[in-house]
Design a protein around this motif. Structure first.
Motif, PDB file in Angstrom:
ATOM      1  N   VAL A   1      14.687 -13.892 -13.256  1.00 16.84           N
ATOM      2  CA  VAL A   1      15.925 -14.530 -12.167  1.00 16.84           C
ATOM      3  C   VAL A   1      15.991 -13.067 -12.246  1.00 16.84           C
ATOM      4  O   VAL A   1      16.309 -12.769 -10.849  1.00 16.84           O
ATOM      5  CB  VAL A   1      17.125 -14.642 -13.352  1.00 16.84           C
ATOM      6  N   LEU A   2      15.911 -11.801 -12.920  1.00 19.53           N
ATOM      7  CA  LEU A   2      16.767 -10.801 -12.727  1.00 19.53           C
ATOM      8  C   LEU A   2      15.770  -9.895 -11.713  1.00 19.53           C
ATOM      9  O   LEU A   2      15.693  -9.171 -10.817  1.00 19.53           O
ATOM     10  CB  LEU A   2      17.038  -9.789 -14.176  1.00 19.53           C
ATOM     11  N   ALA A   3      14.114 -10.238 -12.659  1.00 16.20           N
ATOM     12  CA  ALA A   3      13.271  -9.829 -11.173  1.00 16.20           C
ATOM     13  C   ALA A   3      13.189 -10.304  -9.684  1.00 16.20           C
ATOM     14  O   ALA A   3      12.852  -9.011  -9.224  1.00 16.20           O
ATOM     15  CB  ALA A   3      11.718 -10.179 -11.710  1.00 16.20           C
ATOM     16  N   LEU A   4      13.662 -11.770  -9.648  1.00 13.96           N
ATOM     17  CA  LEU A   4      13.548 -11.991  -8.817  1.00 13.96           C
ATOM     18  C   LEU A   4      14.624 -11.112  -7.849  1.00 13.96           C
ATOM     19  O   LEU A   4      14.583 -11.255  -6.612  1.00 13.96           O
ATOM     20  CB  LEU A   4      13.662 -13.533  -8.487  1.00 13.96           C
ATOM     21  N   ARG A   5      15.871 -11.016  -8.359  1.00 15.15           N
ATOM     22  CA  ARG A   5      17.486 -10.297  -7.775  1.00 15.15           C
ATOM     23  C   ARG A   5      17.104  -9.129  -7.213  1.00 15.15           C
ATOM     24  O   ARG A   5      17.304  -8.809  -6.131  1.00 15.15           O
ATOM     25  CB  ARG A   5      18.616 -10.209  -8.831  1.00 15.15           C
ATOM     26  N   ASP A   6      15.951  -7.784  -7.958  1.00 20.07           N
ATOM     27  CA  ASP A   6      15.574  -6.961  -7.731  1.00 20.07           C
ATOM     28  C   ASP A   6      14.389  -7.155  -6.657  1.00 20.07           C
ATOM     29  O   ASP A   6      14.790  -6.011  -5.631  1.00 20.07           O
ATOM     30  CB  ASP A   6      14.721  -6.256  -9.108  1.00 20.07           C
ATOM     31  N   ALA A   7      14.087  -7.916  -6.288  1.00 22.36           N
ATOM     32  CA  ALA A   7      13.198  -7.962  -5.602  1.00 22.36           C
ATOM     33  C   ALA A   7      13.095  -8.552  -3.782  1.00 22.36           C
ATOM     34  O   ALA A   7      12.836  -7.560  -2.651  1.00 22.36           O
ATOM     35  CB  ALA A   7      11.836  -9.452  -5.900  1.00 22.36           C
ATOM     36  N   LEU A   8      14.677 -10.045  -4.026  1.00 20.15           N
ATOM     37  CA  LEU A   8      15.442  -9.675  -3.117  1.00 20.15           C
ATOM     38  C   LEU A   8      16.026  -8.515  -2.521  1.00 20.15           C
ATOM     39  O   LEU A   8      16.231  -8.518  -1.471  1.00 20.15           O
ATOM     40  CB  LEU A   8      15.846 -11.179  -3.791  1.00 20.15           C
ATOM     41  N   VAL A   9      16.413  -7.785  -2.859  1.00 15.87           N
ATOM     42  CA  VAL A   9      17.786  -6.744  -2.218  1.00 15.87           C
ATOM     43  C   VAL A   9      16.890  -5.838  -2.021  1.00 15.87           C
ATOM     44  O   VAL A   9      17.382  -5.295  -1.223  1.00 15.87           O
ATOM     45  CB  VAL A   9      18.752  -6.771  -3.950  1.00 15.87           C
ATOM     46  N   ALA A  10      15.740  -5.252  -2.741  1.00 15.95           N
ATOM     47  CA  ALA A  10      14.878  -4.131  -2.234  1.00 15.95           C
ATOM     48  C   ALA A  10      14.277  -4.683  -0.851  1.00 15.95           C
ATOM     49  O   ALA A  10      14.059  -3.916   0.039  1.00 15.95           O
ATOM     50  CB  ALA A  10      13.713  -4.307  -3.424  1.00 15.95           C
ATOM     51  N   ALA A  11      13.857  -6.358  -0.781  1.00 14.15           N
ATOM     52  CA  ALA A  11      13.332  -6.587   0.835  1.00 14.15           C
ATOM     53  C   ALA A  11      14.266  -6.411   1.511  1.00 14.15           C
ATOM     54  O   ALA A  11      14.683  -7.029   2.955  1.00 14.15           O
ATOM     55  CB  ALA A  11      12.547  -7.492   0.652  1.00 14.15           C
ATOM     56  N   HIS A  12      15.608  -7.292   0.663  1.00 15.09           N
ATOM     57  CA  HIS A  12      16.594  -7.742   2.009  1.00 15.09           C
ATOM     58  C   HIS A  12      18.326  -7.362   2.013  1.00 15.09           C
ATOM     59  O   HIS A  12      19.049  -7.155   2.350  1.00 15.09           O
ATOM     60  CB  HIS A  12      16.853  -9.196   1.910  1.00 15.09           C
ATOM     61  N   GLY A  13      18.403  -6.200   0.621  1.00 16.94           N
ATOM     62  CA  GLY A  13      19.696  -5.941   0.688  1.00 16.94           C
ATOM     63  C   GLY A  13      21.055  -6.539  -0.247  1.00 16.94           C
ATOM     64  O   GLY A  13      19.841  -7.322  -0.552  1.00 16.94           O
ATOM     65  N   ASN A  14      21.650  -6.475  -0.146  1.00 19.01           N
ATOM     66  CA  ASN A  14      23.176  -7.360  -0.930  1.00 19.01           C
ATOM     67  C   ASN A  14      23.827  -9.099   0.117  1.00 19.01           C
ATOM     68  O   ASN A  14      24.580  -9.383  -0.115  1.00 19.01           O
ATOM     69  CB  ASN A  14      23.837  -6.764  -1.303  1.00 19.01           C
TER      70      ASN A  14
END
Length: 342
Positions: A132-145
């Motif tokens: 879940v943390l890796a998913l969050r980090d990948a999402l924030v890196a690609a799409h911001g918050n």
């Protein structure tokens, strides 16, 4: 994020006693069952040699979770961003037709690749919170918050519920397929002893033996989303990961009992296939979904893999629901209240 390399990488997650413990519930039923269980011992003994010979063909490790972006078609600005997550024994290509339908409807898509999805060897099943943390980090890196709409299936649904629990600001809407946030009490033991233990054992064995076990179970489930030869034991890492979480950090399992309740302000769609032996949701889950703004529950005349068995019906349903749930929250809640039984 990448898996840490070190001495632990030389061995599978579970030692020989744990492998035997995994095998015991499967086979130790009466004399014939005990003999069948004992027949596994030579396979386990040969496992180290077989995997050593197969090491040369291993695929290099990939990021724990990777996202692939797909821009909307015919629009400069996307109507919304949809994060798609697959389950076992799938890979990002499972969503190809769905991504095509969503991008043509004006949505930007991020397709997640969960551990083992590309056939890479996963030596240590990552704990759910790490995924879940890796998913969050990948999402924030690609799409911001900025918040996104989740579109999840199978294990992807479980990780989606955990993401919504732990990072609610990132989730605008949830569309989940076939696995609900609350299961029937009798479903878990039945699923555990019919296929989850064998899959956990297949992952723990790894190599040609583990691959063969996992492919056999996929074949028995009539899996046809991709050729069976593409399915490897590493894809079953989720079944061992949740055992590890229970043993090492029980607090991580808050949402892993599948007792998630979406907030009323988060529009939620649940669609499931009716033609399968086990139902991975309960009447209580359907009630929770319908209680959300623009909450809907749909039963499709197909199996577990809705996007393969009934793609046209599913895509029409998804695009229609996304259109309806784009209403302002107050209007969506009035719509949900009007549809609720008195």
């Amino acid at each position: 994020m990448r898996e840490e390399e070190g001495d632990d990488d030389r061995e599978r997650d579970l030692p020989l006693p744990a492998l035997l413990a995994l095998a015991l519930p499967l086979w130790c039923v009466g004399t014939a069952g005990l003999l069948a269980w004992l027949a596994l011992l030579p396979l386990i003994a040969a496992h180290a040699l077989l995997t050593r010979r197969a090491r040369g063909a291993e695929v290099p490790q990939r990021a724990l979770v990777a996202l692939t972006a797909h821009a909307p078609k015919g629009r400069e600005r996307a109507r919304d961003t949809v994060l798609l997550m697959h389950g076992w024994p799938d890979w990002p290509g499972l969503w190809d037709a769905t991504v095509d339908a969503l991008t043509r409807a004006g949505y930007r898509c991020f397709v997640a690749a969960l551990p083992g999805a590309h056939g890479e060897v996963v030596r240590t099943a990552p704990l759910p919170n790490a995924v879940v943390l890796a998913l969050r980090d990948a999402l924030v890196a690609a799409h911001g918050n900025a918040p996104v709409t989740l579109l999840t299936h199978d294990w992807g649904a479980v990780y989606g519920y955990l993401l919504a629990q732990t990072h609610p600001a990132l989730v605008r809407r949830i569309a989940c397929l076939d696995v609900g946030g609350a299961l029937r009490a009798r479903t878990l033991p039945l699923a555990l002893f019919t296929y989850q233990w064998p899959l956990a054992l297949g992952f723990a064995l790894g190599g040609p033996v583990g691959d063969a076990m996992v492919r056999l179970i996929a074949a028995l489930m009539r899996y046809r989303a991709r050729p069976l030869r593409a399915v490897r034991a590493s894809s079953a890492c989720h079944y061992v990961a949740f055992v590890r979480a229970r043993a090492h950090a029980p607090a991580l399992l808050g949402g892993l009992h599948l007792d998630y309740t979406p907030p009323r302000s988060v529009p939620t769609l649940f669609a499931y296939g009716a033609r399968k032996p086990l139902m991975f949701h309960s009447a209580e889950w359907a009630r929770r979904v319908r209680a959300t703004a623009c909450g809907e529950v749909h039963r499709l005349a197909c199996g577990h893999w809705l996007m393969v068995d009934a793609p046209d019906e599913l895509h029409e349903l998804l695009c229609g629901w996304l259109e309806r749930s784009e209403r302002p929250p107050a209007e969506a809640e009035r719509h949900a209240a009007a549809r609720a039984p008195s």
